[in-house]
Design a protein around this motif. Structure first.
Motif, PDB file in Angstrom:
ATOM      1  N   UNK A 128      -9.974  11.064   8.616  1.00  0.00           N
ATOM      2  CA  UNK A 128      -9.078  10.325   7.722  1.00  0.00           C
ATOM      3  C   UNK A 128      -7.902  11.213   7.351  1.00  0.00           C
ATOM      4  N   UNK A 129      -6.911  10.620   6.682  1.00  0.00           N
ATOM      5  CA  UNK A 129      -5.727  11.385   6.302  1.00  0.00           C
ATOM      6  C   UNK A 129      -5.594  11.525   4.777  1.00  0.00           C
ATOM      7  N   UNK A 130      -6.702  11.429   4.053  1.00  0.00           N
ATOM      8  CA  UNK A 130      -6.665  11.563   2.592  1.00  0.00           C
ATOM      9  C   UNK A 130      -6.628  13.036   2.196  1.00  0.00           C
ATOM     10  N   UNK A 161      -1.875   6.403   6.216  1.00  0.00           N
ATOM     11  CA  UNK A 161      -1.346   5.656   7.352  1.00  0.00           C
ATOM     12  C   UNK A 161      -2.472   4.925   8.091  1.00  0.00           C
ATOM     13  N   UNK A 162      -3.663   4.939   7.523  1.00  0.00           N
ATOM     14  CA  UNK A 162      -4.807   4.265   8.137  1.00  0.00           C
ATOM     15  C   UNK A 162      -4.663   2.753   7.960  1.00  0.00           C
ATOM     16  N   UNK A 163      -4.976   2.010   8.991  1.00  0.00           N
ATOM     17  CA  UNK A 163      -4.955   0.549   8.905  1.00  0.00           C
ATOM     18  C   UNK A 163      -6.181   0.030   8.166  1.00  0.00           C
ATOM     19  N   UNK A 172     -13.917   0.835   8.323  1.00  0.00           N
ATOM     20  CA  UNK A 172     -14.864   1.616   9.135  1.00  0.00           C
ATOM     21  C   UNK A 172     -15.171   2.950   8.455  1.00  0.00           C
ATOM     22  N   UNK A 173     -14.134   3.584   7.924  1.00  0.00           N
ATOM     23  CA  UNK A 173     -14.288   4.868   7.247  1.00  0.00           C
ATOM     24  C   UNK A 173     -15.166   4.732   6.006  1.00  0.00           C
TER      25      UNK A 173
END
Length: 189
Positions: free
Chosen positions: A8-10, A47-49, A55-56
């Protein structure tokens, strides 16, 4: 390894906030936790859809649920986390959450799986009957057992029973069988 992508991008702080919200919603039953508004705040710079986010979230919750069911130690949990596609910062955050929440998560899972009464207290004593109306000298020992039970609604119930030697032998034999079965199951996991 947990199926589903955990990358993830968190930021570390947002990932920690996310995990705390997941724990509140998934294990402590707090309905307001992880609602759409909270989720939007946590993922506002991501930027995650939406499918990737779902899913994450599912992967994170599955990992915590599996660890809670298995009552994993911190080292066991860290072994599983090391297999995930996560940054070192995110691995540390996951370990921190598990270290602080594992006992409560496990208890929450167990409490949802217990549907019968729970034994809270067990006490006993031995009485010796010394005589009766018809028999002058009995000298027969009996075990007096007291069980204190609580149900899911926290209502207490107390059960008393009296066992002679034969009754006590039967109870002990059954308890030995139960212990043997538990030992067999425990040694398999």
């Amino acid at each position: 390894m947990i199926s589903g992508a955990m990358d993830n991008d968190l930021s570390g702080q947002l990932f920690l906030a996310l995990l705390r919200q997941l724990v509140k919603r998934g294990f402590y039953g707090e309905s307001g936790a992880m609602d759409k508004e909270v989720q939007d705040k946590i993922f506002s710079d991501s930027k995650m859809g939406s499918q990737k986010i779902n899913d994450f979230l599912g992967s994170c919750e599955r990992l915590l649920r599996r660890a809670g069911r298995g009552n994993w130690t911190l080292s066991r949990f860290e072994q599983e986390v090391d297999q995930q596609e996560l940054s070192d910062e995110h691995k540390k955050v996951l370990s921190h959450v598990w270290k602080t929440e594992s006992t409560k998560i496990h208890k929450a899972i167990v409490s949802k799986t217990v549907w019968n009464n729970d034994l809270r207290e067990f006490s006993w004593r031995i009485d010796v009957k010394s005589n009766s109306k018809n028999i002058p000298d009995i000298n027969e020992p009996t075990a007096i057992i007291r069980l204190s039970l609580k149900n899911q609604d926290k209502v207490s119930d107390v059960v008393h029973c009296e066992l002679d030697r034969n009754g006590l032998d039967k109870v002990i034999a059954e308890l030995d069988k139960i212990e043997s079965h538990i030992d067999n199951i425990s040694s398999q996991s």
